[in-house]
Design a protein around this motif. Structure first.
Motif, short mmCIF file in Angstrom:
data_model
loop_
_atom_site.label_atom_id
_atom_site.label_comp_id
_atom_site.label_asym_id
_atom_site.label_seq_id
_atom_site.Cartn_x
_atom_site.Cartn_y
_atom_site.Cartn_z
N ASP A 132 0.88 -1.17 0.00
CA ASP A 132 0.00 0.00 0.00
C ASP A 132 0.91 1.22 0.00
O ASP A 132 2.00 1.16 0.57
CB ASP A 132 -0.88 0.01 1.25
CG ASP A 132 -1.97 -1.07 1.19
OD1 ASP A 132 -2.28 -1.52 0.07
OD2 ASP A 132 -2.48 -1.45 2.24
N PRO A 133 0.60 2.28 -0.63
CA PRO A 133 -0.70 2.66 -1.21
C PRO A 133 -0.80 2.40 -2.70
O PRO A 133 -1.67 2.95 -3.36
CB PRO A 133 -0.72 4.16 -0.96
CG PRO A 133 0.70 4.57 -1.19
CD PRO A 133 1.53 3.42 -0.65
N ARG A 175 -1.57 0.66 -6.33
CA ARG A 175 -2.53 -0.22 -6.99
C ARG A 175 -2.11 -0.36 -8.45
O ARG A 175 -1.60 0.59 -9.05
CB ARG A 175 -3.93 0.36 -6.92
CG ARG A 175 -4.50 0.45 -5.51
CD ARG A 175 -5.19 -0.80 -5.03
NE ARG A 175 -6.32 -1.18 -5.85
CZ ARG A 175 -7.54 -0.67 -5.74
NH1 ARG A 175 -7.82 0.23 -4.83
NH2 ARG A 175 -8.49 -1.09 -6.54
#
Length: 194
Positions: A58-59, A61
């Motif tokens: 994370d963060p 994607r």
């Protein structure tokens, strides 16, 4: 790529794209139909997606070919092969299906798009403030072109068989052999000759 000659507004493009059976890029008023990929193209996208999806914390994607990117400075809507975006996402104004803040973009090169991916598309991507890194992945041999931003300059490196790419924007090392896993160049070459 087939270019439809009429000039379209961005609103008209989005209306057409919702109903379209194929994906289309929007380039400052022109709608350009995107061609389909080969098995090798798809294998390379899946391999890179898998590596990034499993490895990135994370963060970050990872998005693939169906996720639209808007490049406001160039008025381009496009579908990169692979995109990495750090949350929180930033969307094109008024939309929830079009992102604007990639950190890393990768394109698998094909004969019909390689020149555009290296020049015009890369120039457009560089107008995105969050954009830091670009990979161009060859389909006909193990060869990855790597561009990354260092201050205000873009640095270039090329990688071949049994080398490791050090991604700067997401602090991750990827072996070229992992990107090209299950790619059979001989099989692809014989299929294209038929």
């Amino acid at each position: 790529m087939l270019t439809l000659k009429k000039k379209y507004s961005l609103t008209e493009y989005f209306e057409r794209e919702i109903l379209a059976e194929t994906r289309n890029e929007y380039i400052d008023g022109e709608i350009v139909e995107m061609t389909g990929g080969t098995p090798t193209h798809n294998t390379l996208v899946v391999n890179l997606l898998s590596i990034l999806h499993i490895s990135l914390p994370d963060p970050y994607r990872v998005f693939v070919t169906d996720q639209r990117l808007w490049i406001p400075a160039q008025r381009i809507a496009t579908y990169p092969d692979v995109m990495v975006i750090a949350e929180p996402f930033s969307y094109q104004e008024g939309r929830k299906d079009t992102l604007v803040n990639p950190v890393l973009i990768a394109e698998v090169l094909s004969p019909s798009t390689a020149n555009y991916d290296r020049s015009g598309k890369f120039a457009a991507f560089r107008t995105i403030p969050s954009f830091q890194e670009y990979l161009l992945i060859a389909q006909d041999r193990i060869y990855v072109e790597h561009f990354y931003k260092e201050g205000d300059r873009w640095i270039f490196a090329a990688y071949e068989r049994d080398e490791t790419i050090s991604l700067q924007s997401v602090d991750l090392a990827i072996a070229t052999t992992a990107i090209y896993k299950r790619v059979n160049f001989e099989l692809e070459a014989s299929a294209s000759e038929q």
